[in-house]
Design a protein around this motif. Structure first.
Motif, short mmCIF file in Angstrom:
data_model
loop_
_atom_site.label_atom_id
_atom_site.label_comp_id
_atom_site.label_asym_id
_atom_site.label_seq_id
_atom_site.Cartn_x
_atom_site.Cartn_y
_atom_site.Cartn_z
N TYR A 1 -23.33 -3.49 -20.68
CA TYR A 1 -21.87 -3.25 -20.66
C TYR A 1 -21.46 -2.30 -21.79
N ALA A 2 -21.98 -2.54 -23.00
CA ALA A 2 -21.61 -1.68 -24.13
C ALA A 2 -22.05 -0.24 -23.88
N ALA A 3 -23.20 -0.06 -23.23
CA ALA A 3 -23.67 1.30 -22.93
C ALA A 3 -22.69 2.01 -22.00
N THR A 4 -22.17 1.28 -21.02
CA THR A 4 -21.24 1.93 -20.08
C THR A 4 -19.91 2.25 -20.77
N LYS A 5 -19.46 1.34 -21.63
CA LYS A 5 -18.15 1.53 -22.25
C LYS A 5 -18.19 2.61 -23.32
N ALA A 6 -19.34 2.75 -23.99
CA ALA A 6 -19.52 3.88 -24.91
C ALA A 6 -19.61 5.17 -24.09
N GLY A 7 -20.25 5.09 -22.93
CA GLY A 7 -20.35 6.26 -22.05
C GLY A 7 -19.00 6.76 -21.61
N ASP A 8 -18.07 5.84 -21.39
CA ASP A 8 -16.70 6.23 -21.00
C ASP A 8 -16.10 7.20 -22.02
N LEU A 9 -16.38 6.94 -23.29
CA LEU A 9 -15.78 7.77 -24.33
C LEU A 9 -16.35 9.19 -24.27
N GLY A 10 -17.63 9.31 -23.95
CA GLY A 10 -18.23 10.63 -23.77
C GLY A 10 -17.64 11.35 -22.56
N ILE A 11 -17.39 10.58 -21.51
CA ILE A 11 -16.82 11.17 -20.29
C ILE A 11 -15.44 11.76 -20.60
N GLY B 1 -2.98 16.61 -13.80
CA GLY B 1 -3.79 15.40 -13.61
C GLY B 1 -3.78 14.55 -14.87
N ARG B 2 -3.81 13.26 -14.67
CA ARG B 2 -3.91 12.32 -15.79
C ARG B 2 -5.03 11.34 -15.46
N ILE B 3 -6.09 11.38 -16.27
CA ILE B 3 -7.22 10.47 -16.08
C ILE B 3 -7.19 9.47 -17.24
N VAL B 4 -7.19 8.20 -16.92
CA VAL B 4 -7.26 7.17 -17.96
C VAL B 4 -8.45 6.27 -17.62
N VAL B 5 -9.37 6.16 -18.56
CA VAL B 5 -10.55 5.32 -18.34
C VAL B 5 -10.43 4.08 -19.23
N ILE B 6 -10.58 2.91 -18.61
CA ILE B 6 -10.51 1.67 -19.37
C ILE B 6 -11.91 1.36 -19.91
N SER B 7 -12.08 1.64 -21.20
CA SER B 7 -13.34 1.35 -21.88
C SER B 7 -13.26 -0.05 -22.46
N SER B 8 -13.74 -0.26 -23.68
CA SER B 8 -13.71 -1.61 -24.28
C SER B 8 -14.03 -1.53 -25.76
N ILE B 9 -13.51 -2.49 -26.49
CA ILE B 9 -13.91 -2.66 -27.90
C ILE B 9 -15.43 -2.73 -28.02
N ASN B 10 -16.07 -3.27 -26.98
CA ASN B 10 -17.51 -3.46 -27.07
C ASN B 10 -18.30 -2.17 -26.83
N GLY B 11 -17.61 -1.15 -26.33
CA GLY B 11 -18.21 0.18 -26.29
C GLY B 11 -18.13 0.85 -27.65
N GLN B 12 -17.22 0.39 -28.49
CA GLN B 12 -17.06 0.95 -29.84
C GLN B 12 -17.98 0.26 -30.84
N LYS B 13 -18.13 -1.06 -30.70
CA LYS B 13 -18.87 -1.79 -31.74
C LYS B 13 -20.15 -2.45 -31.25
N GLY B 14 -20.42 -2.40 -29.91
CA GLY B 14 -21.55 -3.14 -29.37
C GLY B 14 -21.22 -4.62 -29.32
N GLN B 15 -22.03 -5.38 -28.57
CA GLN B 15 -21.78 -6.83 -28.47
C GLN B 15 -23.07 -7.55 -28.10
N PHE B 16 -23.35 -8.62 -28.79
CA PHE B 16 -24.46 -9.51 -28.45
C PHE B 16 -24.41 -9.81 -26.95
N ALA B 17 -25.51 -9.66 -26.27
CA ALA B 17 -25.66 -9.96 -24.84
C ALA B 17 -25.00 -8.94 -23.92
N GLN B 18 -24.63 -7.77 -24.47
CA GLN B 18 -23.96 -6.75 -23.64
C GLN B 18 -24.57 -5.36 -23.79
N VAL B 19 -25.88 -5.27 -23.88
CA VAL B 19 -26.50 -3.94 -23.98
C VAL B 19 -26.06 -3.08 -22.79
#
Ligand code: CAA
Length: 240
Positions: A147-157, A127-145
């Motif tokens: 979105y950033a929470a989900t993209k940081a969550g991807d890294l934990g997954i 199996g190969r699982i690839v999750v598309i996270s975001s730079i904003n999961g790594q650094k956070g982003q103004f107005a994206q509490v």
């Protein structure tokens, strides 16, 4: 028989580029989409790739959609969890609805997409699982509490799935795109977008194909030793 790949949110933006690149690399591709019938029909016409409509935020719909793909195309070997939305707002204006919409699609959507295919991958020992996270999961982003929470969550997954799947030759990795020229980024007010581009050392937005090539690398049969990793593709905007 060639390998089968599922790409969620696969008919537009980064997802569409991923579908095309996987097809070119020899995969049989299934593209999921949530609602935009017109874009899906255009995508199939252009690429010949079959589309499957369901909301990744629903476990039942995901199960049914995945079962249909496996019936029609065979067992899914590669999952690219790409579907994602934004509901940007400064935190003091963010509504519980905006929070839940983004969590349901971007984070619970990953669970709903991977969980139904996981037992089959374990049995078949691939199996190969690839999750598309975001730079904003790594650094956070103004107005994206949200979105950033989900993209940081991807890294934990992916870091957890990597440990659980490794013995069965299942890998799980994340890609963190920076700002890519898609409808999502073009929806950012022009003034804000210009200020973002000014922060990218490459001096431009990325192209969807520049993310797709990372997926093809991670999906390969001989990529087993790359597991639990995060590939940043952001034009040098942010280093972890
Ligand atoms: N940093 C600091 N301050 C910022 C800011 C930032 N990045 N962006 C906006 N502000 C400030 C503004 O200057 C303004 O300040 P003043 O009130 O002092 O003038 C204030 O925040 C904005 O307040 P508003 O009440 O006008 O905000 P709004 O409710 O109209 O919301 C917004 C505007 C939603 C924040 C809009 O500016 C926006 O969409 N910003 C872009 C957010 C963003 O970058 N999203 C990424 C989308 S792309 C993506 O997510 C893909 C990916 O993975 C990379």
């Amino acid at each position: 028989m060639g390998r089968v790949a599922l790409v969620t949110g696969g008919t537009r933006g980064i997802g569409a580029a991923i579908c095309k690149a996987l097809k070119d690399a020899g995969y049989t591709v299934a593209a999921n989409f949530a609602g935009n019938e017109e874009a899906a029909a255009k995508f199939t016409e252009e690429t010949g790739i079959s589309t499957y409509k369901w909301n990744v935020g629903s476990y039942e719909e995901s199960q049914a959609g995945i079962a249909k793909i496996e019936e029609e195309l065979g067992p899914i070997d590669v999952v690219v969890a790409n579907a994602g939305i934004t509901r940007d707002a400064p935190f003091h204006k963010m509504t519980p609805e905006q929070w839940h919409q983004v969590i349901d699609t971007n984070l619970t959507g990953v669970f709903n997409t991977v969980h139904p295919v996981w037992p089959g991958m374990r049995e078949r020992k691939f199996g190969r699982i690839v999750v598309i996270s975001s730079i904003n999961g790594q650094k956070g982003q103004f107005a994206q509490v949200n979105y950033a929470a989900t993209k940081a969550g991807d890294l934990g997954i992916v870091k957890s799935l990597a440990q659980e799947g490794a013995r069965a030759n299942i890998t799980a990795n994340a890609i963190c795109p920076g700002y890519i020229a898609t409808e999502m980024v073009m929806a950012v007010p022009e003034k804000v977008r210009d200020s973002i581009v000014a922060q990218i050392p490459t001096g431009r937005l990325g192209e969807p194909e520049e993310i797709a090539r990372c997926v093809v690398f991670l999906a390969a049969d001989d990529a087993q030793f790359v597991n639990g990793s995060t590939i940043s593709a952001n034009g040098g905007q942010f280093f972890v």
